[in-house]
Design a protein around this motif. Structure first.
Motif, PDB file in Angstrom:
ATOM      1  N   ALA A   1       6.375  39.633 -36.156  1.00  0.00           N
ATOM      2  CA  ALA A   1       6.935  40.606 -35.212  1.00  0.00           C
ATOM      3  C   ALA A   1       6.678  40.155 -33.773  1.00  0.00           C
ATOM      4  CB  ALA A   1       6.349  41.990 -35.459  1.00  0.00           C
ATOM      5  N   ARG A   2       5.473  39.717 -33.499  1.00  0.00           N
ATOM      6  CA  ARG A   2       5.108  39.264 -32.153  1.00  0.00           C
ATOM      7  C   ARG A   2       5.916  38.024 -31.761  1.00  0.00           C
ATOM      8  NH1 ARG A   2      -0.164  37.829 -32.811  1.00  0.00           N
ATOM      9  NH2 ARG A   2      -0.621  39.982 -33.317  1.00  0.00           N
ATOM     10  N   LYS A   3       6.101  37.085 -32.701  1.00  0.00           N
ATOM     11  CA  LYS A   3       6.802  35.829 -32.397  1.00  0.00           C
ATOM     12  C   LYS A   3       8.304  36.009 -32.220  1.00  0.00           C
ATOM     13  CE  LYS A   3       3.525  33.041 -35.058  1.00  0.00           C
ATOM     14  NZ  LYS A   3       3.345  32.246 -36.290  1.00  0.00           N
ATOM     15  N   THR A   4       8.896  36.968 -32.955  1.00  0.00           N
ATOM     16  CA  THR A   4      10.355  37.071 -32.981  1.00  0.00           C
ATOM     17  C   THR A   4      10.922  38.249 -32.212  1.00  0.00           C
ATOM     18  OG1 THR A   4      10.367  38.390 -35.008  1.00  0.00           O
ATOM     19  CG2 THR A   4      10.443  35.983 -35.261  1.00  0.00           C
ATOM     20  N   GLY A   5      10.086  39.235 -31.895  1.00  0.00           N
ATOM     21  CA  GLY A   5      10.584  40.428 -31.230  1.00  0.00           C
ATOM     22  C   GLY A   5      11.146  41.468 -32.190  1.00  0.00           C
ATOM     23  N   LYS A   6      11.107  41.182 -33.492  1.00  0.00           N
ATOM     24  CA  LYS A   6      11.503  42.175 -34.500  1.00  0.00           C
ATOM     25  C   LYS A   6      10.380  43.198 -34.613  1.00  0.00           C
ATOM     26  CE  LYS A   6      15.109  39.838 -35.917  1.00  0.00           C
ATOM     27  NZ  LYS A   6      16.359  40.213 -35.320  1.00  0.00           N
ATOM     28  N   THR A   7      10.719  44.420 -34.997  1.00  0.00           N
ATOM     29  CA  THR A   7       9.669  45.416 -35.169  1.00  0.00           C
ATOM     30  C   THR A   7       8.972  45.203 -36.509  1.00  0.00           C
ATOM     31  OG1 THR A   7      11.075  47.065 -36.248  1.00  0.00           O
ATOM     32  CG2 THR A   7      10.967  47.113 -33.823  1.00  0.00           C
ATOM     33  N   TYR A   8       7.730  45.659 -36.588  1.00  0.00           N
ATOM     34  CA  TYR A   8       6.974  45.588 -37.834  1.00  0.00           C
ATOM     35  C   TYR A   8       7.719  46.329 -38.937  1.00  0.00           C
ATOM     36  CZ  TYR A   8       3.310  46.325 -41.271  1.00  0.00           C
ATOM     37  OH  TYR A   8       2.605  46.356 -42.441  1.00  0.00           O
ATOM     38  N   ASN A   9       8.275  47.504 -38.610  1.00  0.00           N
ATOM     39  CA  ASN A   9       8.983  48.307 -39.619  1.00  0.00           C
ATOM     40  C   ASN A   9      10.223  47.589 -40.157  1.00  0.00           C
ATOM     41  OD1 ASN A   9       7.139  50.378 -39.523  1.00  0.00           O
ATOM     42  ND2 ASN A   9       8.276  51.517 -37.978  1.00  0.00           N
ATOM     43  N   THR A  10      10.944  46.884 -39.301  1.00  0.00           N
ATOM     44  CA  THR A  10      12.105  46.115 -39.758  1.00  0.00           C
ATOM     45  C   THR A  10      11.668  45.029 -40.727  1.00  0.00           C
ATOM     46  OG1 THR A  10      13.374  46.534 -37.754  1.00  0.00           O
ATOM     47  CG2 THR A  10      13.971  44.570 -39.021  1.00  0.00           C
ATOM     48  N   LEU A  11      10.609  44.313 -40.373  1.00  0.00           N
ATOM     49  CA  LEU A  11      10.120  43.248 -41.241  1.00  0.00           C
ATOM     50  C   LEU A  11       9.598  43.808 -42.561  1.00  0.00           C
ATOM     51  CD1 LEU A  11       8.333  41.109 -38.532  1.00  0.00           C
ATOM     52  CD2 LEU A  11      10.481  40.560 -39.698  1.00  0.00           C
ATOM     53  N   LYS A  12       8.917  44.934 -42.512  1.00  0.00           N
ATOM     54  CA  LYS A  12       8.416  45.561 -43.735  1.00  0.00           C
ATOM     55  C   LYS A  12       9.580  45.952 -44.642  1.00  0.00           C
ATOM     56  CE  LYS A  12       5.140  47.270 -46.289  1.00  0.00           C
ATOM     57  NZ  LYS A  12       4.279  46.367 -47.039  1.00  0.00           N
ATOM     58  N   TRP A  13      10.651  46.505 -44.050  1.00  0.00           N
ATOM     59  CA  TRP A  13      11.834  46.882 -44.816  1.00  0.00           C
ATOM     60  C   TRP A  13      12.441  45.665 -45.512  1.00  0.00           C
ATOM     61  CZ3 TRP A  13      17.240  46.108 -43.412  1.00  0.00           C
ATOM     62  CH2 TRP A  13      18.113  46.717 -44.299  1.00  0.00           C
ATOM     63  N   MET A  14      12.345  44.503 -44.878  1.00  0.00           N
ATOM     64  CA  MET A  14      12.898  43.289 -45.464  1.00  0.00           C
ATOM     65  C   MET A  14      12.151  42.855 -46.716  1.00  0.00           C
ATOM     66  SD  MET A  14      13.777  41.233 -41.965  1.00  0.00           S
ATOM     67  CE  MET A  14      14.461  39.797 -42.782  1.00  0.00           C
ATOM     68  N   THR A  15      10.988  43.445 -47.003  1.00  0.00           N
ATOM     69  CA  THR A  15      10.243  43.125 -48.221  1.00  0.00           C
ATOM     70  C   THR A  15      10.644  44.020 -49.390  1.00  0.00           C
ATOM     71  OG1 THR A  15       8.381  44.631 -47.794  1.00  0.00           O
ATOM     72  CG2 THR A  15       8.241  42.425 -46.833  1.00  0.00           C
ATOM     73  N   TYR A  16      11.431  45.053 -49.139  1.00  0.00           N
ATOM     74  CA  TYR A  16      11.790  46.029 -50.168  1.00  0.00           C
ATOM     75  C   TYR A  16      12.987  45.556 -50.999  1.00  0.00           C
ATOM     76  CZ  TYR A  16       8.941  49.344 -47.465  1.00  0.00           C
ATOM     77  OH  TYR A  16       7.924  49.983 -46.807  1.00  0.00           O
TER      78      TYR A  16
END
Length: 66
Positions: free
Chosen positions: A23-38
């Motif tokens: 999230a820090r490196k890409t500017g994506k939110t933590y929640n967006t990245l977490k959703w990508m694991t579902y």
């Protein structure tokens, strides 16, 4: 233990690390990245790949635990 992930856009590796680090490196939110694991996100990717073969979708790959 923290899971380590790699974020890809097509074949290009954009970042790797924990969700917080990516999230820090890409500017994506933590929640967006977490959703990508579902499973719902993975299903959406499969549905999209049948319609769109441009290969520019974001995919988060679980590399295991640190």
């Amino acid at each position: 233990m923290n899971h380590i992930y790699a974020l890809y856009k097509g074949e290009q590796n954009l970042a790797d690390g924990t969700l917080t680090e990516i999230a820090r490196k890409t500017g994506k939110t933590y929640n967006t990245l977490k959703w990508m694991t579902y499973p719902s996100y993975k299903k959406r990717l499969q549905e999209r790949s049948h319609r769109d073969h441009r290969g520019g979708v974001l995919e988060l790959v679980d590399l295991g635990e640190e």
